[in-house]
Design an enzyme around this catalytic site. Structure first.
Site, PDB file in Angstrom:
ATOM      1  CE  LYS A  13       5.895  -3.696  11.339  1.00  0.00           C
ATOM      2  NZ  LYS A  13       5.907  -2.514  10.151  1.00  0.00           N
ATOM      3  NE  ARG A  88      -0.763  -3.061  10.777  1.00  0.00           N
ATOM      4  CZ  ARG A  88       0.035  -3.908  10.354  1.00  0.00           C
ATOM      5  NH1 ARG A  88       0.471  -5.080  10.751  1.00  0.00           N
ATOM      6  NH2 ARG A  88       1.002  -3.314   9.167  1.00  0.00           N
ATOM      7  NE  ARG A 127       7.640  -4.566   2.273  1.00  0.00           N
ATOM      8  CZ  ARG A 127       7.104  -4.220   2.937  1.00  0.00           C
ATOM      9  NH1 ARG A 127       7.803  -4.297   4.320  1.00  0.00           N
ATOM     10  NH2 ARG A 127       6.016  -3.560   3.035  1.00  0.00           N
ATOM     11  NE  ARG A 161       3.455  -6.465   1.975  1.00  0.00           N
ATOM     12  CZ  ARG A 161       3.374  -5.966   2.987  1.00  0.00           C
ATOM     13  NH1 ARG A 161       4.375  -6.442   3.901  1.00  0.00           N
ATOM     14  NH2 ARG A 161       2.633  -5.197   3.437  1.00  0.00           N
ATOM     15  NE  ARG A 172       0.956  -0.997   3.749  1.00  0.00           N
ATOM     16  CZ  ARG A 172       2.047  -1.590   3.136  1.00  0.00           C
ATOM     17  NH1 ARG A 172       2.423  -1.373   1.749  1.00  0.00           N
ATOM     18  NH2 ARG A 172       3.177  -2.131   3.795  1.00  0.00           N
TER      19      ARG A 172
END
Ligand code: ADP
Ligand code: ADP
Ligand code: ZN
Length: 222
Positions: A13, A88, A127, A161, A172
């Site tokens: 995203k 969400r 990431r 993160r 998640r």
């Protein structure tokens, strides 16, 4: 242009939103980034959100709806926006509808990126982002051109993160399945949902999104 990018954590995203933001002159609004800024700033919202985010759960609708309402009222969103990570939950989707209607705006498309769970875990564990300018990278799929140097700003500092670890990622993903996927029927009923194969290479996903945008009558500014 007002669109939503929807998909599980790691679906791409943020990557796509950054590319579209430049091409369509629409503001990229990522509620995860906004919350991380609140945490970094030690604000009351940040203090409340941190533990919830670290646990891979969703921050309360109440906080998110207030935060987004304030953000959409800012002048830089007037020409269009790419929402990433909001709504969400079903109550957030309903609140967004009201916020848009109140400002005489509407959604052009809801773009859903589908990616296998195993690929998501690989994407999220690789990431990282530039600590200076926030540019996003991946160790294998999108490395910096020069090792240890940000392509965009030349910084040598990078961050990962705290919630990008396998145990939290599983929670998640469960939150996405249980709380976020149920927003899709809400938008399907309104004829807005376009589902894409998010497993394709980044440039191909961008091309598919642009095709959908043309179909719904949104053209990239020259
Ligand atoms: P990802 O890139 O994995 O999709 P985000 O950066 O969008 O994750 O969000 C990180 C975390 O911030 C989420 O796990 C959640 O705790 C919180 N968060 C972000 N957006 C929302 C939202 N709209 N509602 C509730 N919590 C949110
Ligand atoms: P999200 O915002 O949905 O959580 P990101 O855009 O941050 O996801 O992407 C997660 C990771 O996967 C990033 O490291 C990014 O560079 C990488 N990535 C994004 N899109 C693709 C793709 N199509 N193929 C391979 N890797 C990708
Ligand atoms: Zn940078």
């Amino acid at each position: 242009m007002n669109i939503l990018l929807v998909g599980p954590p790691g679906a791409g995203k943020g990557t796509q939103a950054k590319i579209l933001e430049d091409r369509y002159h629409a503001k990229h609004i990522a509620t995860g980034d906004m919350l991380r800024a609140e945490v970094a700033g030690g604000t009351p919202i940040g203090l409340e959100a941190k533990a919830v985010m670290d646990a891979g759960q969703l921050v309360s609708d109440d906080i998110l709806i207030r935060m987004l309402g304030a953000r959409l009222a800012q002048p830089d969103c007037a020409h269009g926006m790419i929402l990433d990570g909001f709504p969400r939950t079903v109550p957030q989707a309903e609140a967004l509808n009201d916020l848009l209607a109140a400002s005489h705006r509407h959604l052009d498309a809801v773009i859903v990126l589908e990616v296998d769970e195993e690929a998501l875990v690989a994407r999220i564990s690789g990431r990282f982002a530039c600590a200076q300018c926030g540019a996003g990278y991946h160790r294998s799929f999108h490395p910096t051109a020069k090792d240890g140097v940000c392509d965009k700003c030349g910084s040598h500092e990078f961050t990962q993160r705290p919630d990008d670890n396998p145990a939290v990622v599983r929670r998640r993903l469960a939150a996405y399945r249980e709380q976020t996927a149920p927003i899709l029927p809400f938008y399907t009923a309104r004829g807005l949902v376009h589902t894409l194969d998010g497993m394709a290479p980044m440039e191909q996903v961008t091309a598919e999104i642009e095709k959908i945008l043309r179909q719904v009558g949104v053209a990239a500014p020259a």
